[in-house]
Design an enzyme around this catalytic site. Structure first.
Site, PDB file in Angstrom:
ATOM      1  N   SER A  40      29.089  68.322 -60.886  1.00  0.00           N
ATOM      2  CA  SER A  40      30.118  69.366 -60.827  1.00  0.00           C
ATOM      3  C   SER A  40      31.278  69.020 -61.739  1.00  0.00           C
ATOM      4  O   SER A  40      31.517  67.836 -62.035  1.00  0.00           O
ATOM      5  CB  SER A  40      30.596  69.439 -59.376  1.00  0.00           C
ATOM      6  N   TYR A  66      34.622  64.635 -53.324  1.00  0.00           N
ATOM      7  CA  TYR A  66      33.407  65.300 -53.830  1.00  0.00           C
ATOM      8  C   TYR A  66      33.131  64.853 -55.266  1.00  0.00           C
ATOM      9  O   TYR A  66      32.024  64.415 -55.594  1.00  0.00           O
ATOM     10  CB  TYR A  66      33.627  66.805 -53.746  1.00  0.00           C
ATOM     11  N   LYS A  88      29.983  62.659 -56.751  1.00  0.00           N
ATOM     12  CA  LYS A  88      29.107  63.143 -57.821  1.00  0.00           C
ATOM     13  C   LYS A  88      29.107  62.160 -58.999  1.00  0.00           C
ATOM     14  O   LYS A  88      28.059  61.836 -59.553  1.00  0.00           O
ATOM     15  CB  LYS A  88      29.554  64.528 -58.299  1.00  0.00           C
TER      16      LYS A  88
HETATM   17  N1  LIG Z   1      27.414  76.535 -55.905  1.00  0.00           N
HETATM   18  C1  LIG Z   1      28.256  76.038 -56.799  1.00  0.00           C
HETATM   19  O1  LIG Z   1      29.190  76.731 -57.276  1.00  0.00           O
HETATM   20  C2  LIG Z   1      28.095  74.618 -57.291  1.00  0.00           C
HETATM   21  C3  LIG Z   1      28.981  74.143 -58.269  1.00  0.00           C
HETATM   22  C4  LIG Z   1      28.864  72.836 -58.715  1.00  0.00           C
HETATM   23  C5  LIG Z   1      27.839  72.031 -58.213  1.00  0.00           C
HETATM   24  N2  LIG Z   1      26.996  72.514 -57.269  1.00  0.00           N
HETATM   25  C6  LIG Z   1      25.954  71.615 -56.745  1.00  0.00           C
HETATM   26  O2  LIG Z   1      24.696  72.288 -56.725  1.00  0.00           O
HETATM   27  C7  LIG Z   1      23.936  71.834 -55.598  1.00  0.00           C
HETATM   28  C8  LIG Z   1      23.459  73.024 -54.784  1.00  0.00           C
HETATM   29  O3  LIG Z   1      24.590  73.801 -54.420  1.00  0.00           O
HETATM   30  P1  LIG Z   1      24.486  75.006 -53.360  1.00  0.00           P
HETATM   31  O4  LIG Z   1      25.591  75.927 -53.696  1.00  0.00           O
HETATM   32  O5  LIG Z   1      23.091  75.487 -53.277  1.00  0.00           O
HETATM   33  O6  LIG Z   1      24.865  74.212 -52.024  1.00  0.00           O
HETATM   34  P2  LIG Z   1      24.479  74.544 -50.495  1.00  0.00           P
HETATM   35  O7  LIG Z   1      25.589  73.980 -49.647  1.00  0.00           O
HETATM   36  O8  LIG Z   1      24.122  75.986 -50.326  1.00  0.00           O
HETATM   37  O9  LIG Z   1      23.172  73.676 -50.279  1.00  0.00           O
HETATM   38  C9  LIG Z   1      23.213  72.301 -50.043  1.00  0.00           C
HETATM   39  C10 LIG Z   1      22.077  71.977 -49.089  1.00  0.00           C
HETATM   40  O10 LIG Z   1      22.081  70.559 -48.852  1.00  0.00           O
HETATM   41  C11 LIG Z   1      21.608  70.387 -47.528  1.00  0.00           C
HETATM   42  N3  LIG Z   1      21.955  69.067 -47.003  1.00  0.00           N
HETATM   43  C12 LIG Z   1      23.186  68.601 -46.697  1.00  0.00           C
HETATM   44  N4  LIG Z   1      23.091  67.368 -46.157  1.00  0.00           N
HETATM   45  C13 LIG Z   1      21.771  67.053 -46.146  1.00  0.00           C
HETATM   46  C14 LIG Z   1      21.046  65.924 -45.710  1.00  0.00           C
HETATM   47  N5  LIG Z   1      21.653  64.855 -45.158  1.00  0.00           N
HETATM   48  N6  LIG Z   1      19.708  65.935 -45.824  1.00  0.00           N
HETATM   49  C15 LIG Z   1      19.070  67.015 -46.356  1.00  0.00           C
HETATM   50  N7  LIG Z   1      19.702  68.112 -46.786  1.00  0.00           N
HETATM   51  C16 LIG Z   1      21.039  68.132 -46.671  1.00  0.00           C
HETATM   52  C17 LIG Z   1      22.285  71.507 -46.740  1.00  0.00           C
HETATM   53  O11 LIG Z   1      21.627  71.747 -45.502  1.00  0.00           O
HETATM   54  C18 LIG Z   1      22.214  72.678 -47.725  1.00  0.00           C
HETATM   55  O12 LIG Z   1      21.096  73.493 -47.455  1.00  0.00           O
HETATM   56  C19 LIG Z   1      24.831  70.876 -54.831  1.00  0.00           C
HETATM   57  O13 LIG Z   1      24.490  69.554 -55.202  1.00  0.00           O
HETATM   58  C20 LIG Z   1      26.226  71.206 -55.322  1.00  0.00           C
HETATM   59  O14 LIG Z   1      27.069  70.091 -55.235  1.00  0.00           O
HETATM   60  C21 LIG Z   1      27.088  73.798 -56.784  1.00  0.00           C
END
Ligand SMILES: NC(=O)c1ccc[n+]([C@@H]2O[C@H](COP(=O)([O-])OP(=O)(O)OC[C@H]3O[C@@H](n4cnc5c(N)ncnc54)[C@H](O)[C@@H]3O)[C@@H](O)[C@H]2O)c1
Length: 340
Positions: free
Chosen positions: A130, A154, A158
Site C-alpha cells: 500500500s 499498517y 506492509k
Molecule cells: N482496498 C484497497 O483500497 C487497498 C489499498 C491498498 C492495499 N490493499 C491491500 O489489498 C489486499 C486486499 O484488500 P481488500 O480490500 O480485499 O481487503 P479485505 O479486508 O476486504 O480482505 C482482507 C481479507 O483478509 C482476511 N484475513 C484477515 N485476517 C486473516 C487471517 N488471520 N487469516 C486469514 N485471513 C485473514 C479477512 O477475513 C478478509 O477477508 C490487502 O492486503 C490490503 O492491504 C487494499
C-alpha cells in the site's frame, strides 16, 4: 488447446479484492486451465467456472498454512497473498496487525520456500502492499527511489513484509512481485475498517441514497476538502493490474527490488465531491454530514498523493483514464443494476 497448468492460491479470498480476482483470472486468456485454492479466516466462496478448494484458515497459524499446500489440487504455482488487517484495524490493534500483516506473511513465504522446489521452480508470490508505506517529508512526486518511512502500524507492517518478499526473491526462494496499491475507489458493499474508507463512502452511500459521514472538514465549504488529496485507482484497473502482475517477466523488474507502485491518479476530496455532483446532482451531496476526524485526517494526509507512473507503465501495468467522473458513472450504473 493449452495443457498449461495454472493453480493459483489466493489468501484473503473472502475479502473484496480476493473475491473478484478469481473471476478476472478465469477470464484471462494468458491463464488457461486455472484452478484455485482459496483461503481466508472467513469461509471463501468458490467462483463459477473453475475447480476450487475453499479453506477456512487462520493464517497466523503455521499448521493451517501447511494445509493450503496439501490439497487434492497440489502445490500452487502462483500465490496472491492478499489477507491482512486494514489501516485503521492495525492502528487500533497493534498486536493483531503485526501478527497478521507481518508474522503470517513470513509463514506464507516460508511455506512457499519449502514447497517451491517440489514444483521445480520458485513459486510466484504476489504481495499486495500500500502507499501507506510512505510518510514523513516526501517529494511532491513519489518515484521508485523515494524511501518509504511509514507513519502508521499498517504501513510499517506492509513495508516489513515487502523487505521479506524482496529478500526471499533475491535468494530465489520465491519469484516475488510487490504491488503497492493506490486507494481504490469506489469500493462496493459496506464500509471497511480502512482509514481511507470514507474516500469510497462519500460516493457510494449518496449514490445508494444513504447518508454518509465525511471525516474531513466540518462543512462542505471547509478548506480541508481542497487540501486533502489522495492517490486513487478504480477497482477494474486494479484487478487488471493484479492479473498483469502475474505475467511480468521476472527479468523486467529493477534488479534490486520487486516493488512496483501501481499506476493511479490524484484527486482531492473536493474533486471527488464535484464528480458526485456532476453524475448524481446536488441532492446527492445533501446526504453527506461533515464531521472532522483528526486521527483519520492525520493518517490519510501522511500518505502521498502524486506518483511517477512511468516505471509501472513500462512494466505493462495500466492506468485509469479520465479521473473520478467515469468511475462515479460506472459505480452509479452498478448501483442501478443492483450490483453494488
Ligand atoms: N482496498 C484497497 O483500497 C487497498 C489499498 C491498498 C492495499 N490493499 C491491500 O489489498 C489486499 C486486499 O484488500 P481488500 O480490500 O480485499 O481487503 P479485505 O479486508 O476486504 O480482505 C482482507 C481479507 O483478509 C482476511 N484475513 C484477515 N485476517 C486473516 C487471517 N488471520 N487469516 C486469514 N485471513 C485473514 C479477512 O477475513 C478478509 O477477508 C490487502 O492486503 C490490503 O492491504 C487494499
Amino acid at each position: 488447446m493449452s495443457t498449461e497448468r495454472n493453480l493459483v492460491l489466493i489468501t484473503g479470498a473472502a475479502g473484496w479484492l480476493g473475491g473478484i480476482l478469481s473471476s478476472a483470472l478465469i477470464a484471462d486468456p494468458k491463464t488457461p486451465n486455472v484452478s484455485f485454492i482459496l483461503a481466508d479466516i472467513v469461509e471463501p466462496k468458490a467462483p463459477e467456472g473453475a475447480e476450487s478448494v475453499c479453506i477456512k484458515a487462520d493464517l497466523t497459524d503455521r499448521d493451517e498454512i501447511d494445509k493450503l499446500f496439501n490439497t487434492k489440487l497440489g502445490i500452487p504455482d502462483t500465490i496472491y497473498c492478499l489477507h491482512g488487517i486494514m489501516s485503521r484495524g492495525s492502528e487500533d490493534n497493534f498486536d493483531l496487525g503485526v501478527k497478521v500483516n507481518i508474522d503470517s506473511i513470513r509463514y506464507m513465504l516460508e511455506a512457499a520456500r519449502t514447497y517451491g522446489p517440489k514444483l521445480g521452480k520458485p513459486i510466484k508470490f504476489i504481495f499486495t502492499s500500500s502507499l501507506a508505506v510512505y510518510g514523513g517529508p516526501l517529494p511532491d512526486v513519489i518515484t521508485p527511489s523515494t524511501i518509504a518511512t511509514p507513519e502508521g502500524a499498517y504501513g510499517m507492517g506492509k513495508l516489513s513484509s515487502e523487505l521479506l518478499v524482496n529478500e526471499y526473491s533475491r535468494r530465489s526462494f520465491i519469484d516475488g512481485r510487490i504491488i503497492r496499491l493506490p486507494t481504490i475507489v469506489v469500493r462496493p458493499g459496506v464500509p471497511s475498517n480502512a482509514t481511507s474508507a470514507f474516500i469510497s463512502g462519500i460516493i457510494r452511500e449518496p449514490l445508494k441514497g444513504i447518508k454518509a459521514i465525511c471525516p474531513i472538514g466540518n462543512s462542505i465549504d471547509s478548506p480541508e476538502l481542497d487540501k486533502l488529496a489522495a492517490w486513487l485507482a478504480s477497482p477494474e484497473t486494479t484487478i487488471n493490474n493484479f492479473v498483469i502482475a502475474k505475467h511480468v517477466p521476472a527479468e523486467k523488474f529493477m534488479p534490486h527490488t520487486r516493488v512496483v507502485c501501481l499506476p493511479g491518479f490524484t484527486a482531492t476530496v473536493r474533486e471527488e465531491l464535484d464528480a458526485l455532483r456532476k453524475v448524481a446532482g446536488e441532492d446527492a451531496l445533501k446526504l453527506l454530514e461533515f464531521k472532522d476526524d483528526p486521527i483519520n485526517r492525520r493518517i490519510v494526509s501522511s500518505w502521498p498523493a502524486r506518483f511517477d507512473n512511468s516505471y509501472a507503465l513500462g512494466l505493462g501495468f495500466v492506468a485509469d483514464e479520465g479521473g473520478m467522473v467515469p468511475i462515479v458513472e460506472r459505480f452509479k450504473k452498478d448501483v442501478e443494476a443492483g450490483k453494488a
